[in-house]
Design a protein around this motif. Structure first.
Motif, mmCIF file in Angstrom:
data_model
loop_
_atom_site.group_PDB
_atom_site.id
_atom_site.type_symbol
_atom_site.label_atom_id
_atom_site.label_comp_id
_atom_site.label_asym_id
_atom_site.label_seq_id
_atom_site.Cartn_x
_atom_site.Cartn_y
_atom_site.Cartn_z
ATOM 1 N N UNK A 56 0.602 -1.013 0.088
ATOM 2 C CA UNK A 56 -0.010 -0.026 0.238
ATOM 3 C C UNK A 56 0.850 1.419 0.013
ATOM 4 N N UNK A 57 2.083 1.135 0.685
ATOM 5 C CA UNK A 57 3.166 2.225 0.137
ATOM 6 C C UNK A 57 3.288 2.699 -0.646
ATOM 7 N N UNK A 58 4.040 1.557 -1.318
ATOM 8 C CA UNK A 58 4.233 1.915 -2.833
ATOM 9 C C UNK A 58 3.428 2.767 -3.426
ATOM 10 N N UNK A 59 2.243 1.869 -3.927
ATOM 11 C CA UNK A 59 1.162 2.969 -4.440
ATOM 12 C C UNK A 59 0.675 4.385 -3.728
ATOM 13 N N UNK A 60 1.334 4.555 -2.898
ATOM 14 C CA UNK A 60 0.615 5.318 -2.452
ATOM 15 C C UNK A 60 1.933 6.329 -2.668
ATOM 16 N N UNK A 84 -11.191 13.325 -0.195
ATOM 17 C CA UNK A 84 -10.377 14.710 -0.637
ATOM 18 C C UNK A 84 -9.603 14.537 1.308
ATOM 19 N N UNK A 85 -9.937 14.202 2.185
ATOM 20 C CA UNK A 85 -9.282 13.701 4.060
ATOM 21 C C UNK A 85 -8.529 13.069 3.783
ATOM 22 N N UNK A 86 -8.211 11.961 2.947
ATOM 23 C CA UNK A 86 -6.840 11.331 2.783
ATOM 24 C C UNK A 86 -5.828 11.901 1.917
ATOM 25 N N UNK A 87 -6.829 12.069 0.196
ATOM 26 C CA UNK A 87 -5.804 12.853 -0.417
ATOM 27 C C UNK A 87 -4.979 13.707 0.256
ATOM 28 N N UNK A 88 -5.647 14.893 1.043
ATOM 29 C CA UNK A 88 -4.841 16.188 1.093
ATOM 30 C C UNK A 88 -4.410 15.792 2.889
ATOM 31 N N UNK A 91 0.576 12.998 6.185
ATOM 32 C CA UNK A 91 1.458 12.008 6.931
ATOM 33 C C UNK A 91 1.623 11.644 6.123
ATOM 34 N N UNK A 92 3.384 10.342 6.764
ATOM 35 C CA UNK A 92 4.006 9.787 5.452
ATOM 36 C C UNK A 92 3.123 8.470 4.889
ATOM 37 N N UNK A 97 -0.212 4.266 4.906
ATOM 38 C CA UNK A 97 -0.641 2.884 4.360
ATOM 39 C C UNK A 97 -1.313 2.081 5.393
ATOM 40 N N UNK A 98 -1.300 2.768 6.472
ATOM 41 C CA UNK A 98 -1.848 1.849 7.288
ATOM 42 C C UNK A 98 -4.066 2.545 7.497
#
Length: 127
Positions: A56-60, A84-88, A91-92, A97-98
């Motif tokens: 998930x971190x790779x794709x993010x 919108x909340x997640x895209x903006x 966080x690292x 990914x979590x």
């Protein structure tokens, strides 16, 4: 095993997703085949969880821009305000990914081509 998976799922490597998936699958299958006589269900369950988070971190990280993140999250059937909340989010990659655990599920990761270690172990042990 963990160090090898870290190498295979390195976010800064510059190889294609298909190549990365192929190498990951080869390693997981070989490792499970070699250690299939051992009882390692709990170990593989925790390793699966950790490996999915790395994927998930790779794709993010690949979705670099907020606009791209929003568009992809909407395609994954997330509501407008949640996307919108997640895209903006600032966080690292590891923390995001979590958070993406409910959006990019096990089935989506399996469809991307990443084999679950536990599922493969259970199929090998049955035969």
């Amino acid at each position: 095993m963990k160090n090898k998976i870290r190498e295979l799922t390195d976010r800064n490597k510059g190889i294609s997703n298909a190549e990365q998936e192929r190498k990951y699958q080869e390693y997981v299958r070989g490792w499970v085949e070699y250690f299939r006589l051992a009882d390692m269900k709990e170990f593989l369950k925790t390793m699966d969880k950790w490996a999915r988070r790395r994927i998930r971190a790779i794709y993010w990280k690949q979705w670099k821009r907020v606009r791209a993140r929003y568009r992809i999250l909407r395609k994954l059937k997330l509501e407008h305000w949640q996307a919108i909340k997640l895209a903006n989010s600032r966080c690292g990659h590891w923390r995001m990914a979590e958070m993406l655990n409910t959006v990019i599920t096990k089935s989506i990761i399996a469809n991307l081509g990443y084999t679950s270690m536990l599922d493969y172990y259970l199929t090998v042990c049955e035969n």
